[in-house]
Design a protein around this motif. Structure first.
Motif, PDB file in Angstrom:
ATOM      1  N   SER A 187       0.843  -1.196   0.000  1.00  0.00           N
ATOM      2  CA  SER A 187       0.000   0.000   0.000  1.00  0.00           C
ATOM      3  C   SER A 187       0.885   1.256   0.000  1.00  0.00           C
ATOM      4  O   SER A 187       1.873   1.322   0.739  1.00  0.00           O
ATOM      5  CB  SER A 187      -0.893  -0.011   1.236  1.00  0.00           C
ATOM      6  OG  SER A 187      -1.750   1.094   1.258  1.00  0.00           O
ATOM      7  N   GLY A 188       0.537   2.209  -0.861  1.00  0.00           N
ATOM      8  CA  GLY A 188       1.346   3.408  -1.002  1.00  0.00           C
ATOM      9  C   GLY A 188       2.378   3.329  -2.102  1.00  0.00           C
ATOM     10  O   GLY A 188       2.995   4.335  -2.455  1.00  0.00           O
ATOM     11  N   GLY A 189       2.567   2.147  -2.649  1.00  0.00           N
ATOM     12  CA  GLY A 189       3.553   1.951  -3.699  1.00  0.00           C
ATOM     13  C   GLY A 189       3.043   2.359  -5.067  1.00  0.00           C
ATOM     14  O   GLY A 189       1.924   2.868  -5.215  1.00  0.00           O
ATOM     15  N   SER A 190       3.886   2.136  -6.075  1.00  0.00           N
ATOM     16  CA  SER A 190       3.574   2.551  -7.444  1.00  0.00           C
ATOM     17  C   SER A 190       3.836   1.419  -8.432  1.00  0.00           C
ATOM     18  O   SER A 190       4.703   0.563  -8.200  1.00  0.00           O
ATOM     19  CB  SER A 190       4.435   3.756  -7.834  1.00  0.00           C
ATOM     20  OG  SER A 190       4.175   4.871  -7.005  1.00  0.00           O
ATOM     21  N   LEU A 191       3.096   1.463  -9.513  1.00  0.00           N
ATOM     22  CA  LEU A 191       3.306   0.572 -10.650  1.00  0.00           C
ATOM     23  C   LEU A 191       2.978   1.331 -11.928  1.00  0.00           C
ATOM     24  O   LEU A 191       2.131   2.237 -11.901  1.00  0.00           O
ATOM     25  CB  LEU A 191       2.401  -0.663 -10.577  1.00  0.00           C
ATOM     26  CG  LEU A 191       2.738  -1.800  -9.624  1.00  0.00           C
ATOM     27  CD1 LEU A 191       1.619  -2.830  -9.626  1.00  0.00           C
ATOM     28  CD2 LEU A 191       4.057  -2.458  -9.991  1.00  0.00           C
ATOM     29  N   THR A 192       3.618   0.937 -13.001  1.00  0.00           N
ATOM     30  CA  THR A 192       3.264   1.486 -14.309  1.00  0.00           C
ATOM     31  C   THR A 192       2.861   0.338 -15.226  1.00  0.00           C
ATOM     32  O   THR A 192       3.655  -0.584 -15.454  1.00  0.00           O
ATOM     33  CB  THR A 192       4.443   2.249 -14.935  1.00  0.00           C
ATOM     34  OG1 THR A 192       4.815   3.335 -14.093  1.00  0.00           O
ATOM     35  CG2 THR A 192       4.036   2.811 -16.297  1.00  0.00           C
ATOM     36  N   LEU A 193       1.641   0.400 -15.687  1.00  0.00           N
ATOM     37  CA  LEU A 193       1.145  -0.601 -16.628  1.00  0.00           C
ATOM     38  C   LEU A 193       1.365  -0.113 -18.055  1.00  0.00           C
ATOM     39  O   LEU A 193       1.267   1.081 -18.328  1.00  0.00           O
ATOM     40  CB  LEU A 193      -0.342  -0.872 -16.410  1.00  0.00           C
ATOM     41  CG  LEU A 193      -0.763  -1.294 -15.008  1.00  0.00           C
ATOM     42  CD1 LEU A 193      -2.255  -1.611 -14.991  1.00  0.00           C
ATOM     43  CD2 LEU A 193       0.048  -2.468 -14.511  1.00  0.00           C
ATOM     44  N   SER A 194       1.643  -1.049 -18.945  1.00  0.00           N
ATOM     45  CA  SER A 194       1.818  -0.735 -20.360  1.00  0.00           C
ATOM     46  C   SER A 194       0.789  -1.493 -21.180  1.00  0.00           C
ATOM     47  O   SER A 194       0.469  -2.643 -20.868  1.00  0.00           O
ATOM     48  CB  SER A 194       3.223  -1.125 -20.835  1.00  0.00           C
ATOM     49  OG  SER A 194       4.211  -0.432 -20.129  1.00  0.00           O
ATOM     50  N   CYS A 195       0.309  -0.851 -22.216  1.00  0.00           N
ATOM     51  CA  CYS A 195      -0.626  -1.474 -23.153  1.00  0.00           C
ATOM     52  C   CYS A 195      -0.059  -1.269 -24.549  1.00  0.00           C
ATOM     53  O   CYS A 195      -0.086  -0.146 -25.077  1.00  0.00           O
ATOM     54  CB  CYS A 195      -1.999  -0.840 -23.030  1.00  0.00           C
ATOM     55  SG  CYS A 195      -3.190  -1.374 -24.281  1.00  0.00           S
ATOM     56  N   SER A 196       0.491  -2.329 -25.122  1.00  0.00           N
ATOM     57  CA  SER A 196       1.129  -2.231 -26.427  1.00  0.00           C
ATOM     58  C   SER A 196       0.220  -2.814 -27.500  1.00  0.00           C
ATOM     59  O   SER A 196      -0.325  -3.901 -27.333  1.00  0.00           O
ATOM     60  CB  SER A 196       2.456  -2.991 -26.411  1.00  0.00           C
ATOM     61  OG  SER A 196       3.340  -2.426 -25.469  1.00  0.00           O
ATOM     62  N   ALA A 197       0.100  -2.082 -28.592  1.00  0.00           N
ATOM     63  CA  ALA A 197      -0.698  -2.548 -29.719  1.00  0.00           C
ATOM     64  C   ALA A 197       0.200  -3.284 -30.707  1.00  0.00           C
ATOM     65  O   ALA A 197       1.275  -2.789 -31.059  1.00  0.00           O
ATOM     66  CB  ALA A 197      -1.378  -1.376 -30.406  1.00  0.00           C
ATOM     67  N   HIS A 198      -0.243  -4.451 -31.138  1.00  0.00           N
ATOM     68  CA  HIS A 198       0.516  -5.269 -32.083  1.00  0.00           C
ATOM     69  C   HIS A 198      -0.357  -5.546 -33.306  1.00  0.00           C
ATOM     70  O   HIS A 198      -1.530  -5.892 -33.175  1.00  0.00           O
ATOM     71  CB  HIS A 198       0.944  -6.584 -31.433  1.00  0.00           C
ATOM     72  CG  HIS A 198       1.872  -6.404 -30.282  1.00  0.00           C
ATOM     73  ND1 HIS A 198       3.240  -6.528 -30.405  1.00  0.00           N
ATOM     74  CD2 HIS A 198       1.621  -6.098 -28.990  1.00  0.00           C
ATOM     75  CE1 HIS A 198       3.800  -6.318 -29.218  1.00  0.00           C
ATOM     76  NE2 HIS A 198       2.850  -6.053 -28.348  1.00  0.00           N
ATOM     77  N   GLY A 199       0.222  -5.364 -34.459  1.00  0.00           N
ATOM     78  CA  GLY A 199      -0.502  -5.667 -35.694  1.00  0.00           C
ATOM     79  C   GLY A 199      -1.392  -4.557 -36.191  1.00  0.00           C
ATOM     80  O   GLY A 199      -2.056  -4.710 -37.226  1.00  0.00           O
ATOM     81  N   PHE A 200      -1.435  -3.439 -35.474  1.00  0.00           N
ATOM     82  CA  PHE A 200      -2.210  -2.291 -35.932  1.00  0.00           C
ATOM     83  C   PHE A 200      -1.662  -1.038 -35.241  1.00  0.00           C
ATOM     84  O   PHE A 200      -1.018  -1.128 -34.198  1.00  0.00           O
ATOM     85  CB  PHE A 200      -3.706  -2.459 -35.634  1.00  0.00           C
ATOM     86  CG  PHE A 200      -4.083  -2.332 -34.181  1.00  0.00           C
ATOM     87  CD1 PHE A 200      -3.827  -3.351 -33.277  1.00  0.00           C
ATOM     88  CD2 PHE A 200      -4.701  -1.182 -33.714  1.00  0.00           C
ATOM     89  CE1 PHE A 200      -4.175  -3.240 -31.940  1.00  0.00           C
ATOM     90  CE2 PHE A 200      -5.067  -1.057 -32.387  1.00  0.00           C
ATOM     91  CZ  PHE A 200      -4.785  -2.088 -31.493  1.00  0.00           C
ATOM     92  N   SER A 201      -1.947   0.112 -35.848  1.00  0.00           N
ATOM     93  CA  SER A 201      -1.558   1.377 -35.233  1.00  0.00           C
ATOM     94  C   SER A 201      -2.676   1.856 -34.326  1.00  0.00           C
ATOM     95  O   SER A 201      -3.830   1.941 -34.733  1.00  0.00           O
ATOM     96  CB  SER A 201      -1.299   2.436 -36.309  1.00  0.00           C
ATOM     97  OG  SER A 201      -1.107   3.698 -35.702  1.00  0.00           O
ATOM     98  N   SER A 202      -2.315   2.146 -33.083  1.00  0.00           N
ATOM     99  CA  SER A 202      -3.331   2.590 -32.125  1.00  0.00           C
ATOM    100  C   SER A 202      -3.577   4.090 -32.194  1.00  0.00           C
ATOM    101  O   SER A 202      -4.360   4.623 -31.413  1.00  0.00           O
ATOM    102  CB  SER A 202      -2.913   2.197 -30.706  1.00  0.00           C
ATOM    103  OG  SER A 202      -1.686   2.810 -30.363  1.00  0.00           O
TER     104      SER A 202
END
Length: 121
Positions: free
Chosen positions: A14-29
């Motif tokens: 609790s109190g910590g941090s995370l960074t999530l990534s969402c990468s698009a493959h096979g198309f331009s987002s």
């Protein structure tokens, strides 16, 4: 293969941090609104944040405002969700979705496989 791939989940205190990534493959987002959703067993899916493809406007659920930040790196075809001051109630599987009109209609064209975020108290 056209798909969205989430990464960056994990276990934090609790109190910590995370960074999530969402990468698009096979198309331009570039032309797609990208949104982050989360779900825990027995609860309805919750919209967390979304970023518009047209003007970069970002939207947040009240529960995460001031703690989460969504951003887009077009050169990497990736959208990020920076999560700070995490709380146990943020524990969920986080999914990203892409839709041409996701911001206005919540209709998505692509949906990722999800990444688990667990926040311990």
């Amino acid at each position: 293969q056209v798909r969205l791939v989430e990464s960056g989940g994990g276990l934090v205190h609790s109190g910590g941090s995370l960074t999530l990534s969402c990468s698009a493959h096979g198309f331009s987002s570039d032309s797609y609104d990208i949104g982050w959703f989360r779900q825990t067993p027995g609860k309805e899916r919750e919209g967390v944040s979304c970023i518009s493809s047209r003007d970069g406007t970002s939207y947040y659920a009240e529960s995460v405002k001031g703690r989460f930040t969504i951003s887009r790196d077009r050169s990497k075809n990736t959208v990020y969700l920076q999560m700070n001051n995490l709380k146990p109630e943020d524990t969920a599987v986080y999914y990203c979705a892409a839709g041409l009109r996701l911001v206005t209609t919540l209709a998505y064209d692509y949906w990722g496989q999800g990444t688990q975020v667990t926040v311990s108290s």
